[in-house]
Design a protein around this motif. Structure first.
Motif, PDB file in Angstrom:
ATOM      1  N   THR A  29      10.635  21.824  12.516  1.00  0.00           N
ATOM      2  CA  THR A  29       9.861  21.186  11.457  1.00  0.00           C
ATOM      3  C   THR A  29      10.294  19.728  11.332  1.00  0.00           C
ATOM      4  O   THR A  29      11.388  19.352  11.770  1.00  0.00           O
ATOM      5  N   LEU A  30       9.455  18.917  10.695  1.00  0.00           N
ATOM      6  CA  LEU A  30       9.799  17.507  10.501  1.00  0.00           C
ATOM      7  C   LEU A  30      11.063  17.366   9.643  1.00  0.00           C
ATOM      8  O   LEU A  30      11.892  16.479   9.877  1.00  0.00           O
ATOM      9  N   LYS A  31      11.208  18.259   8.673  1.00  0.00           N
ATOM     10  CA  LYS A  31      12.393  18.224   7.817  1.00  0.00           C
ATOM     11  C   LYS A  31      13.652  18.495   8.638  1.00  0.00           C
ATOM     12  O   LYS A  31      14.675  17.821   8.467  1.00  0.00           O
ATOM     13  N   GLU A  32      13.571  19.485   9.544  1.00  0.00           N
ATOM     14  CA  GLU A  32      14.716  19.798  10.405  1.00  0.00           C
ATOM     15  C   GLU A  32      15.030  18.642  11.345  1.00  0.00           C
ATOM     16  O   GLU A  32      16.194  18.294  11.551  1.00  0.00           O
ATOM     17  N   ARG A  42       9.747  18.264  18.101  1.00  0.00           N
ATOM     18  CA  ARG A  42       8.482  18.742  17.512  1.00  0.00           C
ATOM     19  C   ARG A  42       7.805  19.746  18.442  1.00  0.00           C
ATOM     20  O   ARG A  42       7.308  20.779  17.997  1.00  0.00           O
ATOM     21  N   LYS A  94      20.763  23.032  14.808  1.00  0.00           N
ATOM     22  CA  LYS A  94      20.980  22.988  13.364  1.00  0.00           C
ATOM     23  C   LYS A  94      22.474  23.039  13.048  1.00  0.00           C
ATOM     24  O   LYS A  94      22.961  22.332  12.166  1.00  0.00           O
ATOM     25  N   LEU A 113      11.238   9.238   8.670  1.00  0.00           N
ATOM     26  CA  LEU A 113      11.640   9.878   9.917  1.00  0.00           C
ATOM     27  C   LEU A 113      11.645   8.876  11.065  1.00  0.00           C
ATOM     28  O   LEU A 113      12.576   8.846  11.877  1.00  0.00           O
ATOM     29  N   ILE A 126       7.837   9.307   5.428  1.00  0.00           N
ATOM     30  CA  ILE A 126       8.889  10.292   5.139  1.00  0.00           C
ATOM     31  C   ILE A 126      10.257   9.842   5.678  1.00  0.00           C
ATOM     32  O   ILE A 126      11.209  10.615   5.708  1.00  0.00           O
ATOM     33  N   TYR A 180       5.147   9.518   9.576  1.00  0.00           N
ATOM     34  CA  TYR A 180       6.559   9.502   9.960  1.00  0.00           C
ATOM     35  C   TYR A 180       7.304   8.380   9.245  1.00  0.00           C
ATOM     36  O   TYR A 180       8.471   8.526   8.877  1.00  0.00           O
ATOM     37  N   GLU A 209      23.339  21.865   6.323  1.00  0.00           N
ATOM     38  CA  GLU A 209      24.030  21.309   5.167  1.00  0.00           C
ATOM     39  C   GLU A 209      25.457  21.852   5.057  1.00  0.00           C
ATOM     40  O   GLU A 209      26.335  21.220   4.490  1.00  0.00           O
ATOM     41  N   LYS A 218      14.393  15.480  10.945  1.00  0.00           N
ATOM     42  CA  LYS A 218      14.959  14.364  10.185  1.00  0.00           C
ATOM     43  C   LYS A 218      16.451  14.576   9.951  1.00  0.00           C
ATOM     44  O   LYS A 218      17.263  13.647  10.113  1.00  0.00           O
ATOM     45  N   LYS A 219      16.849  15.801   9.600  1.00  0.00           N
ATOM     46  CA  LYS A 219      18.268  16.106   9.393  1.00  0.00           C
ATOM     47  C   LYS A 219      19.061  15.885  10.674  1.00  0.00           C
ATOM     48  O   LYS A 219      20.172  15.361  10.661  1.00  0.00           O
TER      49      LYS A 219
END
Length: 246
Positions: free
Chosen positions: A60-63, A55, A134, A26, A24, A21, A140, A65-66
């Protein structure tokens, strides 16, 4: 302050996971000693709780983080959303347990299940809130829309608002129609093109998710229903129909 092994033991994750974590960007420690020991504050643990909630709910970790790094991220709003998702998930598990019990009873010859009963509980409706998260913090398209708006003059922004207002007024006149009505779908197509031409690229999935927000978030509902009671509900349903048909 908490050492990394204390945090790992407290929350039930591995030290390697916390290292990952950190790598990346996070979840980073408040302090790193000269000996490279990581130390976490209570505020850090609050953030970690949020991450682990998302989680657990399948992000996802990418989501994640955003979401948590978004300028518009709000901890209380996130917790309220997570509560909605967990309640929906609990209901789904209860429904599936009921289906398992009925299936066992059928195998034992006690009952005969309908096909609807056989698949009761498999509909993961709680994932609709993932789209809300999201849309609210992680897409984005939000950043893209803000960037486009900043480039417009005051008069151009007024013209844009007027164009949107016209579409809402059209729907207000059609509020007695059904979501699949041809006239309603033509206006919804206008709305889809309006969003894509002025606020970034909306996939059909994101468009449907936005429609869900119109009835899930009272702020959206209140503003849209100024054009007629029930317009938000009509838009939400019509946007879902449009997305499915296209």
């Amino acid at each position: 302050m908490f050492k990394i092994n204390e945090v790992a033991k407290l929350v039930g994750v591995s030290v390697r996971t916390l290292h990952h974590y950190d790598e990346i960007d996070l979840f980073k420690p408040t302090e790193i000693s000269e000996a490279r020991y990581r130390f976490y504050s209570e505020e850090d643990l609050v953030r970690l709780q949020q991450i682990l909630f998302f989680r657990e709910l399948g992000f996802t970790l990418k989501e994640i983080k955003k979401i948590v790094q978004s300028p518009s991220y709000d901890q209380k709003e996130a917790l309220q959303l997570q509560k909605k998702m967990l309640l929906e998930k609990r209901e789904q598990v209860d429904n599936m347990l009921e289906t398992v019990d009925k299936t066992i009873r059928e195998l034992e010859g006690e009952i005969k299940m309908t096909q609807e009963e056989r698949f009761f509980g498999f509909n993961k409706e709680w994932h609709k809130y993932e789209e809300e998260a999201k849309e609210r913090w992680g897409e984005e398209v939000v950043d893209e829309s803000h960037a486009k708006l900043e480039k417009l003059t005051i008069n151009e922004q007024k013209d844009l608002a007027n164009d949107g207002d016209i579409i809402f007024k059209k729907l207000g006149k059609l509020q007695e129609k059904g979501s699949e009505d041809e006239a309603v779908q033509l206006v919804i197509k206008e709305w889809y093109e309006f969003l894509n031409n002025n606020f970034g690229t909306y996939s059909l999935e994101a468009f449907e998710g936005l429609g869900q927000l119109y009835i899930m978030d009272e702020r959206f509902t209140k503003n849209i229903d100024k054009y007629g009671n029930g317009v938000a509900q009509l838009m939400s349903e019509a946007m879902r129909v449009f997305a499915n048909n296209n």
